[in-house]
Design a protein around this motif. Structure first.
Motif, PDB file in Angstrom:
ATOM      1  N   ARG A   1       0.850  -1.355  -0.122  1.00  9.25           N
ATOM      2  CA  ARG A   1       0.061  -0.027  -0.088  1.00  9.25           C
ATOM      3  C   ARG A   1       1.077   1.225   0.015  1.00  9.25           C
ATOM      4  N   ALA A   2       0.441   2.198  -0.594  1.00  7.61           N
ATOM      5  CA  ALA A   2       1.027   3.467  -0.660  1.00  7.61           C
ATOM      6  C   ALA A   2       0.030   4.683  -0.325  1.00  7.61           C
ATOM      7  N   SER A   3       0.489   5.637   0.216  1.00  2.00           N
ATOM      8  CA  SER A   3      -0.536   6.707   0.359  1.00  2.00           C
ATOM      9  C   SER A   3       0.363   8.189   0.384  1.00  2.00           C
ATOM     10  N   GLY A   4      -0.238   8.998  -0.307  1.00  2.00           N
ATOM     11  CA  GLY A   4       0.260  10.411  -0.620  1.00  2.00           C
ATOM     12  C   GLY A   4       0.197  10.765  -1.996  1.00  2.00           C
ATOM     13  N   PRO A   5       0.701  11.927  -2.130  1.00  2.00           N
ATOM     14  CA  PRO A   5       0.436  12.790  -3.349  1.00  2.00           C
ATOM     15  C   PRO A   5       1.370  11.999  -4.720  1.00  2.00           C
ATOM     16  N   GLY A   6       2.175  11.240  -4.381  1.00  2.00           N
ATOM     17  CA  GLY A   6       2.993  10.573  -5.243  1.00  2.00           C
ATOM     18  C   GLY A   6       2.460   9.356  -5.867  1.00  2.00           C
TER      19      GLY A   6
ATOM     20  N   PHE B   1      -0.091   4.946   8.241  1.00  2.00           N
ATOM     21  CA  PHE B   1      -1.434   5.065   7.500  1.00  2.00           C
ATOM     22  C   PHE B   1      -2.638   5.351   8.319  1.00  2.00           C
ATOM     23  N   SER B   2      -2.530   4.708   9.458  1.00  2.00           N
ATOM     24  CA  SER B   2      -3.657   4.871  10.627  1.00  2.00           C
ATOM     25  C   SER B   2      -3.629   6.556  11.212  1.00  2.00           C
ATOM     26  N   ARG B   3      -2.153   6.984  11.240  1.00  2.00           N
ATOM     27  CA  ARG B   3      -2.119   8.309  11.788  1.00  2.00           C
ATOM     28  C   ARG B   3      -2.528   9.086  10.750  1.00  2.00           C
ATOM     29  N   ARG B   4      -2.273   8.804   9.658  1.00  2.00           N
ATOM     30  CA  ARG B   4      -2.720   9.820   8.441  1.00  2.00           C
ATOM     31  C   ARG B   4      -4.124   9.996   8.412  1.00  2.00           C
ATOM     32  N   ALA B   5      -4.825   8.676   8.477  1.00  2.00           N
ATOM     33  CA  ALA B   5      -6.207   8.743   8.471  1.00  2.00           C
ATOM     34  C   ALA B   5      -6.983   9.380   9.464  1.00  2.00           C
ATOM     35  N   PHE B   6      -6.197   9.413  10.813  1.00  2.00           N
ATOM     36  CA  PHE B   6      -6.811  10.009  11.898  1.00  2.00           C
ATOM     37  C   PHE B   6      -6.523  11.596  11.768  1.00  2.00           C
ATOM     38  N   ARG B   7      -5.488  12.083  10.977  1.00  2.00           N
ATOM     39  CA  ARG B   7      -5.237  13.291  10.894  1.00  2.00           C
ATOM     40  C   ARG B   7      -5.923  13.929   9.884  1.00  2.00           C
TER      41      ARG B   7
END
Length: 220
Positions: free
Chosen positions: A57-62, A148-154
């Motif tokens: 999995r990847a998350s972010g603008p890239g 990933f969970s921290r970003r979902a929380f943020r």
């Protein structure tokens, strides 16, 4: 290759958004996520060891650029649809595997950011090769534990109780633990806390008086 498989999992949070008051303001949560703004992270999400299928999995603008680099396609597949792609090392153009890729444009994703998944064969050499290839894409870095969970929380996709429920679901070993974790992920505990918060707010607005039984008007 023309038709994909509907992948609804990461769209659940969009159909059942959390109440805004359940999520603290972003300025109060910046210390919870050490990632710099705008970077893209990736990680193996399906656990280590030999298996039939591994999910990276990847998350972010890239994420869009990462899919372009590893698949050689100018555009990602349709959102939330699994598509068969040959995955290559962008540095050498060497084939790494033939697997399924999924594209989740933000904010309709688990983290609220652009996300993608690579479903590849779970052999250690395949997984290692794909992870190394992602690391060569500019702007991508390995995710920190729980990032990933921290970003979902943020980004307001999870509140703290739902994040705890997700952790408990991953660690659940009994049916009772699984049921409790699912209820917590679904927001049951968060809604209970929200009701308590509303009652306390109303009590403070009344000058500290808690709501009591209504008095019947005197007759006569």
């Amino acid at each position: 290759m023309g038709k994909g498989v509907l992948h609804p999992f990461w769209d659940v949070g969009q159909e059942h958004p959390l109440p805004p008051r359940c999520v603290p303001p972003r300025r109060q949560m910046r210390h919870l996520c050490s990632a710099a703004h705008g970077d893209t992270v990736f990680a193996l999400s399906s656990g280590h060891g030999k298996c039939g299928v591994a999910v990276i999995r990847a998350s972010g603008p890239g994420c869009r650029a990462a899919l372009q680099s590893l698949t050689g396609r100018p555009a990602p597949p349709p959102p939330r649809v699994l598509a068969l792609r040959r995955i290559r090392d962008p540095a050498t153009n060497e084939p790494l595997d033939c697997g399924l890729v999924a594209w989740f444009p933000g904010p309709r994703s688990f983290t609220g950011e652009d996300c993608c998944e690579l479903h590849v064969h779970g052999g250690p050499a395949v997984v290692s090769g794909v992870l190394q290839a992602l690391g060569r894409v500019p702007g991508l870095r390995p995710a920190e534990p729980g990032e990933f969970s921290r970003r979902a929380f943020r980004n307001g996709k999870l509140d703290l109780t739902a994040a705890e429920g997700l952790r408990d679901l991953v660690q659940a070993e009994t049916e009772a633990q699984r049921r409790q974790a699912l209820r917590q992920m679904d927001g049951e505990l968060g809604r209970l806390y929200q009701r308590w918060s509303d009652l306390l707010t109303q009590a403070r607005a009344r000058g500290g008086r808690t709501p009591g039984p209504r008095r019947q008007p005197a007759r006569g």
